[in-house]
Design a protein around this motif. Structure first.
Motif, PDB file in Angstrom:
ATOM      1  N   GLY A  41     -18.682  79.811   3.240  1.00  0.00           N
ATOM      2  CA  GLY A  41     -18.799  78.740   4.229  1.00  0.00           C
ATOM      3  C   GLY A  41     -17.455  78.461   4.861  1.00  0.00           C
ATOM      4  O   GLY A  41     -16.403  78.791   4.294  1.00  0.00           O
ATOM      5  N   ARG A  46     -21.029  75.497   8.495  1.00  0.00           N
ATOM      6  CA  ARG A  46     -21.669  76.822   8.465  1.00  0.00           C
ATOM      7  C   ARG A  46     -21.595  77.361   7.047  1.00  0.00           C
ATOM      8  O   ARG A  46     -20.533  77.361   6.430  1.00  0.00           O
ATOM      9  N   VAL A  47     -22.725  77.851   6.533  1.00  0.00           N
ATOM     10  CA  VAL A  47     -22.785  78.346   5.164  1.00  0.00           C
ATOM     11  C   VAL A  47     -23.808  79.476   5.072  1.00  0.00           C
ATOM     12  O   VAL A  47     -24.779  79.498   5.828  1.00  0.00           O
ATOM     13  N   LEU A  75     -25.461  73.785   8.929  1.00  0.00           N
ATOM     14  CA  LEU A  75     -25.949  72.621   8.191  1.00  0.00           C
ATOM     15  C   LEU A  75     -25.540  71.382   8.976  1.00  0.00           C
ATOM     16  O   LEU A  75     -24.344  71.155   9.179  1.00  0.00           O
ATOM     17  N   ALA A 119     -20.031  74.481   2.390  1.00  0.00           N
ATOM     18  CA  ALA A 119     -20.442  73.927   3.684  1.00  0.00           C
ATOM     19  C   ALA A 119     -19.516  72.808   4.151  1.00  0.00           C
ATOM     20  O   ALA A 119     -19.476  72.485   5.327  1.00  0.00           O
TER      21      ALA A 119
END
Length: 167
Positions: A41, A46-47, A75, A119
């Motif tokens: 992440g 973003r992950v 996310l 994340a």
């Protein structure tokens, strides 16, 4: 390795969730193989996760990281936490993730904690229900993440502005 790869700092945080060793018995003895589950992440929402198998530990980890970078999802975050509560399911694993007040921290088990840390979520409460197999828990967490809605998309779907939605 290209020269431009060494110069730039890492943009992703890589977390190894599970490393598994398997053995196959052959005529000459046991042949070892490895599987790795990793989460990557950018700590900005973003992950992604990846699963890699190889006869060597470092090769399995490298494969899983490459696959994780190809499976990135966004996310939605709101002040370092989630916008709303969500239940994610995969096979017999269920993961409940809830937003938390600032200062709460990441209250989550191993696999869910790795996803939230990668994340960039700082405050969340989670509960893992059912099967606790790492791969299934991570996939249930990503199911919950994929169901999350952010305020901008909800307002757009309803044909309103963000100001009308929040009042």
């Amino acid at each position: 390795m290209r020269s431009d790869d060494r110069e730039q700092p890492k943009e992703f945080v890589e977390k190894l969730v599970k490393l598994n060793r398997t053995a196959k018995t052959v005529k000459g003895g046991r042949r070892m193989a490895f599987s790795a589950l990793t989460v990557v992440g950018d700590q900005k929402g973003r992950v992604g996760y990846g699963f890699g198998k190889a006869n060597d530990v470092s090769e399995a980890i490298r494969k899983s990281i490459d696959r994780a970078k190809r499976n990135l999802v966004v996310l939605p975050m709101k002040n370092g936490t989630l916008p709303h509560e969500m239940l994610g399911k995969f096979k017999s694993s269920s993961v409940l993730i809830r937003p938390a007040c600032p200062g709460t921290g990441v209250i989550a088990g191993g696999a869910v904690r790795a996803v939230m840390d990668a994340a960039g979520i700082t405050d969340v409460v989670s509960k893992s229900l059912g099967s606790n197999a790492s791969v299934n828990v991570v996939r249930a967490t990503f199911d919950a993440i994929s169901k999350l809605m952010d305020a901008r998309s909800v307002a757009q779907n309803r044909g309103k502005t963000l100001k009308d939605l929040w009042g």
